[in-house]
Every structure is written in C-alpha cells, then in structure tokens.
Write an enzyme that holds these catalytic residues in place. Structure first.
Site, PDB file in Angstrom:
ATOM      1  N   CYS A  37       0.821  -1.210   0.000  1.00 32.13           N
ATOM      2  CA  CYS A  37       0.000   0.000   0.000  1.00 32.13           C
ATOM      3  C   CYS A  37       0.857   1.264   0.000  1.00 32.13           C
ATOM      4  O   CYS A  37       1.903   1.331   0.637  1.00 32.13           O
ATOM      5  CB  CYS A  37      -0.882   0.020   1.236  1.00 32.13           C
ATOM      6  SG  CYS A  37      -1.928  -1.424   1.355  1.00 32.13           S
ATOM      7  N   ARG A  77       4.831   0.774  -6.249  1.00 37.06           N
ATOM      8  CA  ARG A  77       4.836  -0.142  -5.106  1.00 37.06           C
ATOM      9  C   ARG A  77       3.914  -1.338  -5.333  1.00 37.06           C
ATOM     10  O   ARG A  77       4.012  -2.336  -4.632  1.00 37.06           O
ATOM     11  CB  ARG A  77       4.387   0.607  -3.840  1.00 37.06           C
ATOM     12  CG  ARG A  77       5.345   1.692  -3.416  1.00 37.06           C
ATOM     13  CD  ARG A  77       4.757   2.525  -2.305  1.00 37.06           C
ATOM     14  NE  ARG A  77       4.619   1.803  -1.062  1.00 37.06           N
ATOM     15  CZ  ARG A  77       5.535   1.757  -0.100  1.00 37.06           C
ATOM     16  NH1 ARG A  77       6.667   2.408  -0.255  1.00 37.06           N
ATOM     17  NH2 ARG A  77       5.323   1.092   1.003  1.00 37.06           N
ATOM     18  N   TRP A 108      -2.965  -2.532  -1.827  1.00 34.90           N
ATOM     19  CA  TRP A 108      -2.545  -3.842  -2.336  1.00 34.90           C
ATOM     20  C   TRP A 108      -3.273  -4.851  -1.450  1.00 34.90           C
ATOM     21  O   TRP A 108      -2.984  -4.958  -0.257  1.00 34.90           O
ATOM     22  CB  TRP A 108      -1.028  -3.972  -2.204  1.00 34.90           C
ATOM     23  CG  TRP A 108      -0.451  -5.171  -2.876  1.00 34.90           C
ATOM     24  CD1 TRP A 108      -0.117  -5.299  -4.198  1.00 34.90           C
ATOM     25  CD2 TRP A 108      -0.109  -6.420  -2.268  1.00 34.90           C
ATOM     26  NE1 TRP A 108       0.405  -6.529  -4.444  1.00 34.90           N
ATOM     27  CE2 TRP A 108       0.424  -7.251  -3.280  1.00 34.90           C
ATOM     28  CE3 TRP A 108      -0.198  -6.936  -0.975  1.00 34.90           C
ATOM     29  CZ2 TRP A 108       0.858  -8.544  -3.036  1.00 34.90           C
ATOM     30  CZ3 TRP A 108       0.238  -8.238  -0.739  1.00 34.90           C
ATOM     31  CH2 TRP A 108       0.754  -9.018  -1.767  1.00 34.90           C
ATOM     32  N   ASN A 111      -1.360   1.088   5.993  1.00 40.16           N
ATOM     33  CA  ASN A 111      -0.492   0.111   5.346  1.00 40.16           C
ATOM     34  C   ASN A 111      -0.060  -0.861   6.442  1.00 40.16           C
ATOM     35  O   ASN A 111       0.390  -0.435   7.499  1.00 40.16           O
ATOM     36  CB  ASN A 111       0.734   0.828   4.751  1.00 40.16           C
ATOM     37  CG  ASN A 111       1.729  -0.143   4.136  1.00 40.16           C
ATOM     38  OD1 ASN A 111       1.410  -1.296   3.862  1.00 40.16           O
ATOM     39  ND2 ASN A 111       2.947   0.333   3.913  1.00 40.16           N
ATOM     40  N   GLY A 112      -0.230  -2.161   6.182  1.00 39.82           N
ATOM     41  CA  GLY A 112       0.176  -3.139   7.194  1.00 39.82           C
ATOM     42  C   GLY A 112      -0.923  -4.166   7.404  1.00 39.82           C
ATOM     43  O   GLY A 112      -1.820  -4.311   6.563  1.00 39.82           O
ATOM     44  N   GLU A 151      18.481 -15.666 -10.679  1.00 44.54           N
ATOM     45  CA  GLU A 151      17.987 -14.309 -10.846  1.00 44.54           C
ATOM     46  C   GLU A 151      17.393 -14.130 -12.256  1.00 44.54           C
ATOM     47  O   GLU A 151      16.358 -13.496 -12.427  1.00 44.54           O
ATOM     48  CB  GLU A 151      19.136 -13.313 -10.590  1.00 44.54           C
ATOM     49  CG  GLU A 151      18.855 -11.871 -10.921  1.00 44.54           C
ATOM     50  CD  GLU A 151      17.667 -11.287 -10.182  1.00 44.54           C
ATOM     51  OE1 GLU A 151      17.119 -11.929  -9.265  1.00 44.54           O
ATOM     52  OE2 GLU A 151      17.259 -10.178 -10.563  1.00 44.54           O
ATOM     53  N   LYS A 197      13.578 -12.966 -12.966  1.00 46.44           N
ATOM     54  CA  LYS A 197      13.272 -11.757 -13.744  1.00 46.44           C
ATOM     55  C   LYS A 197      12.276 -12.073 -14.840  1.00 46.44           C
ATOM     56  O   LYS A 197      11.309 -11.357 -15.063  1.00 46.44           O
ATOM     57  CB  LYS A 197      14.581 -11.218 -14.329  1.00 46.44           C
ATOM     58  CG  LYS A 197      14.714  -9.746 -14.396  1.00 46.44           C
ATOM     59  CD  LYS A 197      15.134  -9.046 -13.138  1.00 46.44           C
ATOM     60  CE  LYS A 197      14.352  -9.375 -11.903  1.00 46.44           C
ATOM     61  NZ  LYS A 197      14.868  -8.831 -10.684  1.00 46.44           N
ATOM     62  N   GLU A 230       8.642 -12.961 -13.384  1.00 45.72           N
ATOM     63  CA  GLU A 230       7.844 -11.930 -12.719  1.00 45.72           C
ATOM     64  C   GLU A 230       7.298 -10.879 -13.686  1.00 45.72           C
ATOM     65  O   GLU A 230       6.246 -10.301 -13.429  1.00 45.72           O
ATOM     66  CB  GLU A 230       8.601 -11.269 -11.561  1.00 45.72           C
ATOM     67  CG  GLU A 230       9.788 -10.436 -11.952  1.00 45.72           C
ATOM     68  CD  GLU A 230      10.476  -9.805 -10.739  1.00 45.72           C
ATOM     69  OE1 GLU A 230       9.797  -9.438  -9.781  1.00 45.72           O
ATOM     70  OE2 GLU A 230      11.709  -9.681 -10.777  1.00 45.72           O
ATOM     71  N   HIS A 287      18.868 -35.205 -13.604  1.00 47.44           N
ATOM     72  CA  HIS A 287      18.336 -35.982 -12.474  1.00 47.44           C
ATOM     73  C   HIS A 287      16.831 -35.801 -12.344  1.00 47.44           C
ATOM     74  O   HIS A 287      16.281 -35.944 -11.257  1.00 47.44           O
ATOM     75  CB  HIS A 287      19.072 -35.601 -11.185  1.00 47.44           C
ATOM     76  CG  HIS A 287      20.524 -35.926 -11.253  1.00 47.44           C
ATOM     77  ND1 HIS A 287      21.002 -37.210 -11.164  1.00 47.44           N
ATOM     78  CD2 HIS A 287      21.606 -35.141 -11.486  1.00 47.44           C
ATOM     79  CE1 HIS A 287      22.328 -37.210 -11.304  1.00 47.44           C
ATOM     80  NE2 HIS A 287      22.708 -35.956 -11.511  1.00 47.44           N
ATOM     81  N   LYS A 300       6.501  -3.568  -4.808  1.00 43.49           N
ATOM     82  CA  LYS A 300       7.927  -3.245  -4.772  1.00 43.49           C
ATOM     83  C   LYS A 300       8.521  -3.483  -3.382  1.00 43.49           C
ATOM     84  O   LYS A 300       9.612  -3.999  -3.246  1.00 43.49           O
ATOM     85  CB  LYS A 300       8.117  -1.784  -5.194  1.00 43.49           C
ATOM     86  CG  LYS A 300       9.566  -1.325  -5.235  1.00 43.49           C
ATOM     87  CD  LYS A 300      10.328  -2.016  -6.338  1.00 43.49           C
ATOM     88  CE  LYS A 300      11.798  -1.639  -6.382  1.00 43.49           C
ATOM     89  NZ  LYS A 300      12.565  -2.619  -7.160  1.00 43.49           N
TER      90      LYS A 300
HETATM   91  C1  F6R Z   1      12.354  -9.037  -7.806  1.00 35.82           C
HETATM   92  C2  F6R Z   1      12.447  -8.210  -6.615  1.00 35.82           C
HETATM   93  C3  F6R Z   1      12.142  -8.843  -5.310  1.00 35.82           C
HETATM   94  C4  F6R Z   1      12.934  -8.169  -4.173  1.00 35.82           C
HETATM   95  C5  F6R Z   1      12.507  -8.721  -2.821  1.00 35.82           C
HETATM   96  C6  F6R Z   1      13.299  -8.124  -1.690  1.00 35.82           C
HETATM   97  O1  F6R Z   1      12.731  -8.344  -8.948  1.00 35.82           O
HETATM   98  O2  F6R Z   1      12.718  -7.044  -6.682  1.00 35.82           O
HETATM   99  O3  F6R Z   1      12.359 -10.214  -5.325  1.00 35.82           O
HETATM  100  O4  F6R Z   1      14.293  -8.386  -4.379  1.00 35.82           O
HETATM  101  O5  F6R Z   1      11.139  -8.450  -2.634  1.00 35.82           O
HETATM  102  O6  F6R Z   1      13.145  -6.741  -1.645  1.00 35.82           O
HETATM  103  P1  F6R Z   1      14.170  -5.834  -0.884  1.00 35.82           P
HETATM  104  O7  F6R Z   1      15.474  -5.903  -1.620  1.00 35.82           O
HETATM  105  O8  F6R Z   1      13.582  -4.455  -0.940  1.00 35.82           O
HETATM  106  O9  F6R Z   1      14.288  -6.377   0.501  1.00 35.82           O
END
Ligand code: F6R
Length: 606
Positions: free
Chosen positions: A2, A27, A75, A99-100, A479, A483, A486, A502, A601
C-alpha cells in the site's frame, strides 16, 4: 504494498495527493482513494475505487480546493479488490488509511461488537472503528487508547471529523516518512518518492510516536506525551531521478543506469587498491576472526547473496550460508558471535528480512546491512550499514539494485579476505583493479540491446523456460529465471546444469527455450556437454559465453558474446543481458514491466 500520501498546507491538496499516488504506483496496488476536508468545514469527503489512479482521477471533483487530505493505493491483503475495500475507510468521526496488517482484528470485532456493522472486509475498517469508539473529541487520546488494543504492523494516517486541517500519523514496523516545508506545508508518505517533487529532506516517523500535521508544522510526541524531535535526512537525488527521462519504462531506464550505479557504489570505497569502508563507519573489528557468514534476504536480494556466497566461499574459503528471510525466521539459527550476518535489501523495509535481522541480533553483534534506501528500518536497526548508491529503483523488478548488491558483496568478501589474511593481498588488489572495469563492460553489453531484443520475440511465445549454468553462472541463473517469470509471466526455472538430468530434463521438448550461461573457464566444457544434452532433446538454446564466436554452431541456436573480463566478474555482464531479455519479452507480451500483476515493490507484510 500500500502507498500512503497525506498533505495539509497552503495550497490545494488534491493534485498533490493524486500526483503522489501516481509516483507510488510502482509499489504495486489494485485500488485507490482519497479523503479531504470539505472547504471551510470539519466534514470529510471520500472518493475511492478499485482500479488505477487514473480511474480515481476520473471520479474526483475537478474544482477541489481543499488544503488537507490523505490518499492511498491499496494492495489487497484482507478482502478482495472492490470499491468497498479500497481506502480511505470512514467510521463515524474517523477517516483513515493504513499500510500493514492488523493481526488481532477478529478479537477487535468481538471486543468492540462490530459484527454486522462493517461495510468492508478489511482489517483497516476495524481499526477505524476502534479509534472511533475511543474518540471523545481528542484525537491523540483516541489514538493512544486504540493502540492499547490494536496489534500488528501498521502505518496509519488519520483525519478526525471537526478537526479540519489536521492529519494524525502513527506507525509500528510499516514504513512512514514525513516532512515540512515553509512554502508548501506538511507531507506524510509511505516513501519519499511521493513528495520528492517538493523536497529531498524527510524524516522517518519513530515507531509508536504520534505525529500531528498542520499547515504550520509537524509535532511529534511519544505515547507518554514527551515531545520527540524528528531527525531529518537528505537524499542526493531529486524528482528527475525518479522520472522516466524519455525511456518508455522505469525498468529499461534503470537497466541503463547500471554503469553509474556500480561506479557510485564501488569507486569511493576503493583506497590503495583495496576495499575500505572507513567512510561508512564500518570498523574492521566487524570482520576480524569471523568463522562464517550468513546472508539473509528475499527474492532478488537473496540471489545477490548467492553470488556473494559463491565468491566468498570459493575464493576466501569461509563457509557462507544464504538464508531465505521468511524461512530463517522460523528455523533455529546456527549463528554464533563469530558469524558475520549480512542482510541485503533494496528497500530496507522488507518485513521478513527485518524480522530475521532482529532474530540474528539476538545471537551476534556482527550485523551488516546492505541497503539502498537511506534511513530505512533495516539500515537503522543493523549495527552497521553499507549503503548501495543505485538511486531510487521504481520498477518492481529489481535490476540496478541487484547489480550493486552483488558489487557490495564482492567488496565485503574482499575486505574479509584482507582483514583475516585469507587471500594474498596482491590477488585482492588485482581483483579490485578489474572490478573497477565493470562499468565499461556493462556499457558494452548495453550496446547489444537491439540484438537481444530480437531474441525476446522468440521467448514471448514460450510457456516454460530454463536457465542453466554452473558455479557463479548457476547463482545468476536463479535471478535470470526470476526476472523472466515476474514480468513476462512465463514459467521459468533455474537449474544447476549438471543437475538437469536428475529429473527436470524430462520437461525439455521441442522448442523449449534454455538460456545457458557458460562464463566460468573451469566448468566451461561441462556446461557445453549439458547444453548438448538439452539440444539433443529439441531445446532452443540461447548461449551466453565469452567466446567471440562459437566454432561448433550445433551447440546453440543463438549465441550472445560477452565482453572479455575475469570469470568472477562476467556475472555483471550476463545479468544485464538477462534483464534486457526479460524486459523485452515482457514488452513483446504487452505486459507493463514496471507494474507486473500481484507484485509489490516493497513487501511490508509477512
Ligand atoms: C524481484 C524483486 C524482489 C525483491 C525482494 C526483496 O525483482 O525485486 O524479489 O528483491 O522483494 O526486496 P528488498 O530488496 O527491498 O528487501
């Protein structure tokens, strides 16, 4: 998660709220709303809707000259995506955004006899009802009494009927920042990007302190009524850094910012050809005599930790454990006072990482946070902090933050080696000299953007994709797969190249894309053999390697050559290629890479 914005001051609030919400879109959210005091009155109006901020803009009054209001992007956690569940929530005298998560909302419904009286399915409306039930004309007393009952993580922004021009704020765990400028007035937000247009100075609201915002200033008191002086911080970026600057999306802009972000994170920390953290206030005693390292993080940050693990374990010889923060919290930590705990987080607010840090602190004093956002909770709670200097990362999918996290892990690894004599000094100096060349190598990779883009068209039709490699390349594969999935919604998995046979190789059939990374000389031929295994089963192989040309074209369908650099550093080049590939696959599929579905985010709920 949020987004929150509040403003009370000397100009109309509505545009500030809507523009702030637009800046907070990154976010992640699914509904939006605002509330404001009607002009010259103590009455509060609410406009809210499921959907985007643009949908909210369509339902607000054009001529709204109210100078005090709050805005929210939601959110969904408790309750679906509906107009009724959108914030703000109003219960009689109280209108608030949150938020929370209120953990004890069931008990609160019982205690305050709210069954059948609520209009939404949210825990937030329950909190509004609790504050309202405790309101006898004094907002601060109502908040204090309400907080005696409310349990959970929260950042509340509250307006009380008949208290025009006043916004009250309070938080526990969930982030909230505020600022006051003489020219405009008082702002509150879930993060600074919401009001960066007006100032680059802000403070983090201390937990369980109540802030009162008016057009004349911000007063903060703790729950005992003692005045608290806010500690203002300044960031060295401005509104232009948080804008797209001609790029179609933040993500591709941020991909292009990596040479600068890398140099900003690394260069000032190199003194006499060695990493030096004295400007960070990090004492070598943090590293002296450590027996092992535990890295704790989530998602991309955790994958950056994996790359660090491979480097530190294989070149410095110390055991490194990489823990998923949400798992670490519920396991029995094997940390001792000789363990260095590194928590990695772009936002510095990820709740699982924060709670894991708190747990780690019960076992060791040696905590080091690698964080991008200045003054964030993780940065403040860790004993030491090493800031990455990537600038604001707005796209949900992390790119430049990952690169600088890996860079930071490399610097830390090298410093551990120096302090504990675990590696010859000359070797570390030569490694550091090469590390400084990475920005130029990334620039060369960025020049390949158009070619990589053409391969994305091929990826866009896939249902599944596999990323394979060995050693450092395997750590990067994780990674790469994250990427792609997502932002393109293609199912993607990372496998250690030697592990495929395996079981997982059963999934390889005609045309399935396999992105193979083969940059590590000591396992190069082995990876090539693994590629042949998937090629023989019809895979469409995209190979990333340092070969200028592939002499045997039957190995792969597409070859992406990486600029020459020492093996440990090609991870930076290959990461950029995988980011560009994922980005254009997303664009090709008409997904907005900056705001992929269901994602947020900054993950501030557990
Ligand atoms: C993926 C991504 C997330 C963050 C994860 C941790 O692209 O950005 O997987 O890496 O949510 O977030 P932070 O780094 O803010 O703790």
């Amino acid at each position: 998660m949020c987004g929150i914005i509040g403003f009370t001051g000397k100009r109309a609030a509505q545009d500030i709220l809507l523009d702030g919400l637009q800046r907070l879109e990154y976010r992640g959210y699914d509904s939006a709303g605002i509330a404001f005091f009607k002009e010259n009155s103590g009455h509060i109006s609410v406009r809210k809707t499921a959907g985007k901020v643009s949908d909210l803009r369509a339902i607000v009054d054009e001529e709204n000259i109210s100078t005090c209001g709050i805005g929210h992007t939601r959110w969904a956690t408790h309750g679906g995506v509906t107009n009724a569940n959108a914030h703000p929530h109003r219960v009689n005298n109280v209108t608030l955004i949150h938020n929370g998560i209120i953990e004890n909302y069931h008990q609160l419904i019982e205690k305050y006899k709210l069954m059948g009286k609520l209009r939404s399915e949210t825990d937030t409306e329950v909190a509004a009802a609790v504050f309202d039930a405790n309101f006898n004309g004094n907002p601060i007393e109502a908040i204090k009494k309400g907080l005696e009952d409310i349990k959970g993580s929260f950042a509340f922004c509250i307006m009380f009927k008949n208290h025009p021009g006043e916004i009250y704020i309070v938080r526990n765990v969930s982030p909230m920042v505020a600022t006051y400028t003489k020219e405009q007035g008082a702002f509150v937000a879930s993060d600074l990007t919401a009001f960066i247009e007006f100032t680059n100075k802000y403070f983090v609201l201390p937990e369980y302190c109540i802030g009162k915002l008016t057009k004349d200033g911000i007063e903060i008191h703790d729950l005992e009524g003692k005045e608290v002086e806010p500690e203002y911080l300044t960031v060295d970026w401005d509104v232009s850094t948080a804008e797209k600057n001609g790029y179609p999306h933040y993500m591709i802009k941020e991909i292009h910012e990596q040479p600068t972000a890398f140099a900003n994170t690394v260069n000032f920390r190199i003194k006499n050809n060695l990493p030096d953290f004295s400007d960070d206030g990090i004492d070598d005693s943090l590293f002296e005599g450590i027996t092992d390292v535990t890295v704790i993080a989530c998602g991309t940050a955790m994958y950056a930790g994996n790359v660090g693990r491979s480097l530190i374990q294989n070149h410095i010889g110390l055991p490194v454990n990489v823990a998923i923060a949400s798992e670490f919290r519920y396991e029995r930590p094997t940390i001792t006072d000789k363990t260095l705990v590194i928590v990695v987080s772009q936002s510095g607010e990820t709740i699982d990482t924060l709670e894991a840090l708190r747990l780690a602190k019960t076992k060791t004093d040696r905590t080091l946070a690698v964080v991008n956002v200045k003054g964030s909770t993780i940065a403040r709670e860790s004993k030491y902090v090493l800031y990455t200097h990537a600038g604001p990362e707005i796209a949900v999918a992390s790119t430049k933050a990952y690169t600088v996290q890996v860079a930071a892990m490399y610097l830390i690894g090298a410093r551990i080696g120096v302090v504990n004599n675990l590696c010859e000094k000359s070797k570390i100096e030569s490694f550091i000299a090469d590390l400084k060349k990475v920005p130029d190598a990334i620039k060369k990779v960025l020049e390949m953007e158009d070619i990589i883009r053409t391969y994305a068209a091929r990826m866009a039709n896939a249902h599944d994709a596999f990323f394979i490699g060995r050693g450092l390349d395997y750590t990067l594969s994780m990674e790469g797969a994250l990427k792609l999935k997502e932002i393109s919604y293609i199912h993607a998995e990372a496998y250690a190249a030697g592990e495929l046979k395996h079981g997982t190789i059963a999934l390889i059939s005609e045309g399935v894309p396999v992105i193979a990374i083969a940059t590590q000389e000591h396992v190069y031929q082995k990876v090539i053999s693994n590629i042949r295994e998937v090629k023989a089963r019809g895979a469409f192989v995209v190979l990333l390697s340092k070969d200028e040309k592939i002499t045997d074209p039957s190995v792969c369908d597409v070859h992406i050559p990486l600029p020459a650099i020492r093996d440990e550093l090609s991870v930076f080049e290959a990461a950029v290629i995988l980011q560009i590939l994922a980005y254009y696959t997303s664009v090709e599929k008409d997904v907005n890479p900056d705001q992929p579905r269901n994602l947020a985010k900054s993950v501030t709920v557990e």
